[in-house]
Design a protein around this motif. Structure first.
Motif, mmCIF file in Angstrom:
data_model
loop_
_atom_site.group_PDB
_atom_site.id
_atom_site.type_symbol
_atom_site.label_atom_id
_atom_site.label_comp_id
_atom_site.label_asym_id
_atom_site.label_seq_id
_atom_site.Cartn_x
_atom_site.Cartn_y
_atom_site.Cartn_z
ATOM 1 N N VAL A 137 0.865 -1.167 0.000
ATOM 2 C CA VAL A 137 0.000 0.000 0.000
ATOM 3 C C VAL A 137 0.905 1.221 0.000
ATOM 4 O O VAL A 137 1.759 1.364 0.870
ATOM 5 N N ARG A 138 0.729 2.070 -0.976
ATOM 6 C CA ARG A 138 1.551 3.281 -1.036
ATOM 7 C C ARG A 138 0.893 4.339 -0.167
ATOM 8 O O ARG A 138 -0.254 4.708 -0.366
ATOM 9 N N LEU A 139 1.622 4.809 0.805
ATOM 10 C CA LEU A 139 1.104 5.792 1.744
ATOM 11 C C LEU A 139 1.510 7.182 1.279
ATOM 12 O O LEU A 139 2.691 7.495 1.173
ATOM 13 N N THR A 140 0.521 7.978 0.978
ATOM 14 C CA THR A 140 0.770 9.351 0.531
ATOM 15 C C THR A 140 0.200 10.317 1.560
ATOM 16 O O THR A 140 -0.401 9.902 2.554
ATOM 17 N N CYS A 141 0.379 11.596 1.310
ATOM 18 C CA CYS A 141 -0.153 12.607 2.230
ATOM 19 C C CYS A 141 -1.680 12.553 2.257
ATOM 20 O O CYS A 141 -2.326 12.262 1.257
ATOM 21 N N PHE A 142 -2.243 12.831 3.430
ATOM 22 C CA PHE A 142 -3.687 12.870 3.571
ATOM 23 C C PHE A 142 -4.255 14.032 2.764
ATOM 24 O O PHE A 142 -3.683 15.124 2.725
ATOM 25 N N THR A 143 -5.415 13.787 2.146
ATOM 26 C CA THR A 143 -6.129 14.856 1.459
ATOM 27 C C THR A 143 -6.887 15.686 2.490
ATOM 28 O O THR A 143 -7.011 15.288 3.658
ATOM 29 N N GLU A 144 -7.421 16.800 2.042
ATOM 30 C CA GLU A 144 -8.211 17.676 2.915
ATOM 31 C C GLU A 144 -9.398 16.916 3.521
ATOM 32 O O GLU A 144 -9.698 17.038 4.710
ATOM 33 N N ASP A 145 -10.084 16.103 2.695
ATOM 34 C CA ASP A 145 -11.231 15.331 3.177
ATOM 35 C C ASP A 145 -10.807 14.280 4.201
ATOM 36 O O ASP A 145 -11.497 14.051 5.195
ATOM 37 N N GLU A 146 -9.656 13.636 3.966
ATOM 38 C CA GLU A 146 -9.175 12.622 4.908
ATOM 39 C C GLU A 146 -8.812 13.259 6.248
ATOM 40 O O GLU A 146 -9.122 12.695 7.302
ATOM 41 N N VAL A 147 -8.193 14.431 6.212
ATOM 42 C CA VAL A 147 -7.873 15.140 7.451
ATOM 43 C C VAL A 147 -9.164 15.473 8.192
ATOM 44 O O VAL A 147 -9.266 15.303 9.410
ATOM 45 N N GLY A 148 -10.177 15.914 7.450
ATOM 46 C CA GLY A 148 -11.475 16.211 8.060
ATOM 47 C C GLY A 148 -12.079 14.985 8.734
ATOM 48 O O GLY A 148 -12.580 15.068 9.861
ATOM 49 N N SER A 149 -12.014 13.828 8.071
ATOM 50 C CA SER A 149 -12.544 12.583 8.648
ATOM 51 C C SER A 149 -11.779 12.179 9.901
ATOM 52 O O SER A 149 -12.362 11.721 10.876
ATOM 53 N N ILE A 150 -10.470 12.360 9.865
ATOM 54 C CA ILE A 150 -9.648 12.025 11.027
ATOM 55 C C ILE A 150 -10.037 12.909 12.203
ATOM 56 O O ILE A 150 -10.214 12.429 13.325
ATOM 57 N N LEU A 151 -10.183 14.198 11.942
ATOM 58 C CA LEU A 151 -10.531 15.130 13.017
ATOM 59 C C LEU A 151 -11.919 14.830 13.577
ATOM 60 O O LEU A 151 -12.144 14.946 14.785
ATOM 61 N N GLU A 152 -12.856 14.423 12.724
ATOM 62 C CA GLU A 152 -14.202 14.067 13.193
ATOM 63 C C GLU A 152 -14.159 12.844 14.103
ATOM 64 O O GLU A 152 -14.928 12.736 15.045
ATOM 65 N N SER A 153 -13.240 11.910 13.802
ATOM 66 C CA SER A 153 -13.197 10.659 14.565
ATOM 67 C C SER A 153 -12.461 10.789 15.891
ATOM 68 O O SER A 153 -12.435 9.845 16.668
ATOM 69 N N THR A 154 -11.862 11.952 16.152
ATOM 70 C CA THR A 154 -11.095 12.111 17.392
ATOM 71 C C THR A 154 -11.963 12.242 18.625
ATOM 72 O O THR A 154 -11.462 12.153 19.736
ATOM 73 N N GLY A 155 -13.250 12.467 18.453
ATOM 74 C CA GLY A 155 -14.147 12.523 19.614
ATOM 75 C C GLY A 155 -14.010 13.790 20.413
ATOM 76 O O GLY A 155 -14.465 14.846 20.004
ATOM 77 N N SER A 156 -13.363 13.695 21.576
ATOM 78 C CA SER A 156 -13.306 14.835 22.485
ATOM 79 C C SER A 156 -12.294 15.899 22.058
ATOM 80 O O SER A 156 -12.304 16.997 22.603
ATOM 81 N N LEU A 157 -11.452 15.616 21.095
ATOM 82 C CA LEU A 157 -10.453 16.581 20.647
ATOM 83 C C LEU A 157 -11.073 17.503 19.601
ATOM 84 O O LEU A 157 -11.510 17.057 18.553
ATOM 85 N N GLU A 158 -11.121 18.793 19.918
ATOM 86 C CA GLU A 158 -11.735 19.744 19.002
ATOM 87 C C GLU A 158 -10.711 20.809 18.609
ATOM 88 O O GLU A 158 -10.122 21.465 19.460
ATOM 89 N N LEU A 159 -10.518 20.952 17.306
ATOM 90 C CA LEU A 159 -9.576 21.937 16.800
ATOM 91 C C LEU A 159 -10.336 23.102 16.189
ATOM 92 O O LEU A 159 -11.226 22.903 15.362
ATOM 93 N N GLY A 160 -9.986 24.305 16.615
ATOM 94 C CA GLY A 160 -10.570 25.492 16.023
ATOM 95 C C GLY A 160 -10.042 25.696 14.610
ATOM 96 O O GLY A 160 -9.114 25.031 14.165
ATOM 97 N N LEU A 161 -10.628 26.655 13.890
ATOM 98 C CA LEU A 161 -10.262 26.893 12.495
ATOM 99 C C LEU A 161 -8.774 27.201 12.351
ATOM 100 O O LEU A 161 -8.089 26.657 11.494
#
Length: 196
Positions: A137-161
Motif C-alpha cells: 500500500v503506497r502511503l501518501t499525504c492525507f487529502t483535505e477530506d481525509e484530514v477532516g474525517s480524522i478530526l471528526e473521529s477524534t471525539g473529544s479533541l476539538e480543533l478550532g479553524l
C-alpha cells in the motif's frame, strides 16, 4: 476493541537490530512473552517456555495461539535495517513464514523501497517468506477530506479553524507527522478546543 487481534506487538527493529538468526528469534520470543504476560489464561506456562528463546518453543506457542484464535498483529518498524545488514539467513525467513503464513497472526511493516530491494543477500531472496506480504500500500499525504474525517473521529479533541490551518501547514498532510501531532495534542489537552 472488536478487531480480530488479541495482542499487538510493536517491534522497532531499526534500534539495535538483530545481527544473527539466533538473536532475531531471541528478541521475537521476548516480544511475544511481553505480549502474553498477564493477558492470556495460560500465559505463565508459555512465558516460561519462551524464556528458552528457542524456535521450536516459539512455533509451538504461536501454533497453539492460532488454534485458540489468539491472533497477534506484529508491527515491525525499521525492518529495512536488519535486512540491509545481510546477516540474517533464508532459514530464518523460512521459519518466519512457518509462523505466519496461513495463520491468524499478521506482520505489518513499512519501507521506502520494496523489501526485495532492501535485501543485501540474494540468498535470502529465495525464501518464500517474502510472498506472504500482500500488495504494498503506497502511503501518501492525507487529502483535505481525509484530514477532516480524522478530526471528526477524534471525539473529544476539538480543533478550532486556526488550529486546523496550522496542523495542515506544519504536517503538510504527512501521515506520521499529522497523526503523531494529534496524538500529542490528545495526550496533553483533553476536552478543550485547541486554537491556532
Amino acid at each position: 476493541g472488536d478487531n480480530s487481534f488479541k495482542s499487538v506487538i510493536h517491534w522497532h527493529l531499526g534500534h539495535l537490530p538483530p545481527v544473527s538468526d539466533d538473536e532475531f528469534i531471541a528478541k521475537l520470543c521476548d516480544k511475544v512473552r511481553e505480549a502474553l504476560s498477564g493477558v492470556h489464561p495460560e500465559a505463565t506456562e508459555y512465558c516460561e517456555l519462551l524464556k528458552e528463546k528457542d524456535y521450536r518453543n516459539l512455533a509451538e506457542i504461536m501454533g497453539y495461539l492460532d488454534e485458540e484464535n489468539w491472533n497477534i498483529l506484529m508491527i515491525w518498524d525499521g525492518f529495512g535495517k536488519p535486512l540491509a545488514q545481510g546477516e540474517l539467513t533464508a532459514n530464518l525467513w523460512d521459519q518466519m513464514r512457518n509462523l505466519f503464513y496461513g495463520k491468524g497472526h499478521k506482520i505489518v511493516t513499512s519501507s521506502r523501497r520494496p523489501l526485495s530491494q532492501l535485501l543485501r543477500s540474494q540468498e535470502t531472496l529465495t525464501s518464500p517468506f517474502w510472498n506472504i506480504f500482500d500488495v504494498p500500500v503506497r502511503l501518501t499525504c492525507f487529502t483535505e477530506d481525509e484530514v477532516g474525517s480524522i478530526l471528526e473521529s477524534t471525539g473529544s479533541l476539538e480543533l478550532g479553524l486556526g488550529a486546523k490551518t496550522e496542523l495542515r501547514n506544519w504536517s503538510a498532510g504527512h501521515p506520521s507527522l499529522l497523526l503523531g501531532f494529534l496524538n500529542q495534542i490528545a495526550e496533553t489537552n483533553s476536552n478543550r478546543t485547541i486554537t491556532g
